[in-house]
Design a protein around this motif. Sequence first.
Motif, short mmCIF file in Angstrom:
data_model
loop_
_atom_site.label_atom_id
_atom_site.label_comp_id
_atom_site.label_asym_id
_atom_site.label_seq_id
_atom_site.Cartn_x
_atom_site.Cartn_y
_atom_site.Cartn_z
N GLN A 9 -47.66 13.88 -132.45
CA GLN A 9 -46.57 12.98 -132.14
C GLN A 9 -46.84 11.61 -132.75
O GLN A 9 -47.98 11.16 -132.74
N LYS A 10 -45.82 11.00 -133.32
CA LYS A 10 -45.97 9.63 -133.83
C LYS A 10 -44.75 8.84 -133.43
O LYS A 10 -43.63 9.16 -133.82
N THR A 58 -49.79 9.12 -132.41
CA THR A 58 -49.67 8.62 -131.04
C THR A 58 -50.35 9.61 -130.10
O THR A 58 -51.03 9.22 -129.16
N SER A 59 -50.16 10.89 -130.36
CA SER A 59 -50.90 11.91 -129.61
C SER A 59 -50.98 13.16 -130.47
O SER A 59 -50.28 13.28 -131.48
N ARG A 61 -53.46 16.39 -132.34
CA ARG A 61 -54.72 16.54 -133.05
C ARG A 61 -54.49 17.20 -134.41
O ARG A 61 -53.66 18.10 -134.52
#
Lengths: 313, 284
Positions: A9-10, A58-59, A61
């Motif tokens: 996520q970005k 943002t989250s 991997r």
Amino acid sequence: MIVEIEGLQKIYDGKQRVVAVDGIDLTVREGELYGLLGPNGAGKTTTISICTTRALPTSGRVRIAGVDVVAAPAIARKGIGVVPQYNTLDRACTIYENIHFHCLYFGFSRTEAKQRTEQLLAQFHLTERAGAYPSQLSGGLAQRVQIARAIAHRPKVLFLDEPSAGLDPQSRIAMWDAVRGLRQEGITVVLTTHYMEEADELCDRVAIIDHGKILVEDTPAALKASIGAQRVYQLDLRDRSKCYEAVEVLKKLSGVNEAETTDKGVRIFAQGTDGLLSEIVQAANPYGLRDLTINETSLETVFIRLTGRDLRE
Amino acid sequence: MSEAAMVMGRSAETSKAVQYTRAFVGLFLRDLYVLRRELFPFAIRICMNPLLFLFVFTFVMPHMSGGAAMNPTAAMAGTSFSTVLLPGLMAVAIMFSGIAAVALPLAQEFGVTREIDDRVMCPLPVAAVAIEKICFSALQSMIAAAIVFPLAYYVPSTPVVAHVTSWPFLMLVLVLASLTSGALGLTIGTSVKPQQIGLIFGVVVMPITFLGCVYYPWAQLDKIRWLQRGVLVNPIVYMSEGLRAALTPTLQHMSPILIVSMLTFFLVLLTWLGVKGFMRRVIG
């Protein structure tokens, strides 16, 4: 799996909150040619930037050849080659020096670097232009130098961001050949594109991406087969108020799998039945048929089916 | 941890260190190579300012009738202006090089060419790419400072009184000043918008030069106390005072300990700011 992306996520927090990548999961097998297909602004470039350590997620991997790109970016970069959308060649150095210094950055000895540079120049048909500066090159040539430089340190994965943007058709085909040549070296390639022909022509597997999400992922052939139709007819109707009525009429024609309304009129997904075209024209005429476009089934029709929009919109 | 795992861990650490070092050396070699090719423009860049300055103020003016009245520091007891100028011009040369070697190219790379994106893909921490820029700029600064010597020897009509009491102190000041100017260039290059880089000459370079105790020793500002206090936030003050202490000890200068600690302070501060700005600009 050489590329593993989990829950990526970005979000850009600013005056306007933009969710560029919204929970992407994907894996790429070793030696595969993988394509991210989507319109501009879909989140392809952001995904690639994160994979290549040039942006922080943002989250989620990302692991390249088992190395986490956020935890150990400098180590991960050894296994990554990048060709960004814009020309990042070193303007102060010749083509030869661009590749040669790239080898030195990656720990080659001078002799090794010289050998590798000469070999790459020959492989990409650049030997004659070895002494030229980047500013003297055409777009297609500069792109080839960028690819040669990106693979100089023998990365495991090569990321190509919109490799054919701004190239003329001839250079595009030369670039495709160069990319296909890379698989003989066992390099995994991940590319982004908004040209469906490019994804169709080059990729083993394609993920169609829109608004930061993967809509579907499969081989180009399977994706095309999945929509159960061979052609898409787009009808422009003068009388928009009667679109729903037209859809009902057109759906009844034999060979038509499905029909739906669009902004301009009606879209039909159909088999390639003989004589269907004239039947469609006849049936649509009472509603003021202005124009008709026919698309053979392509990744573009898959995209239209999934989003109700054109890839170029 | 088993012994084998420890050995493996250690060898992984070593190979990481080797990888970083090689990439760093590679970047430095590339910069050196490009500089060597652009030797002529480099020479002009570093010679012009001190040459013209010395020519006008220490050669032309003393030759004019009534030159003494026009000589800005004729009243400075017993010392010629050229002696005051030598360390000052060296400080300016060091500072200019930091701007020209880091700030200006960075502005171009961030704004137009994005070549920096490729440098950032090198297999070493991004901060090290920024540090390499500081180090390479320091090398240019030292060459630029060294050039002032022969010029100050041959150009002025009155001889320069220079005397090195401690070479290690001179080297320390020179290295600290050069690194600090590289860090200053990095901070400016990463904090100014590329379109506005032309403005920094008026807004930053000129004020810190003229208020950097370049053309006068700091001690002589004692008649204007507010200014004497005010200029203490300017890193150039410590560069010129440091060189004054090392080269022309006959002039009044600040205490060497103060100079070295302030230069170190500015080096750490500006490196921190510059590296932070660099990371912000290249990592989205």
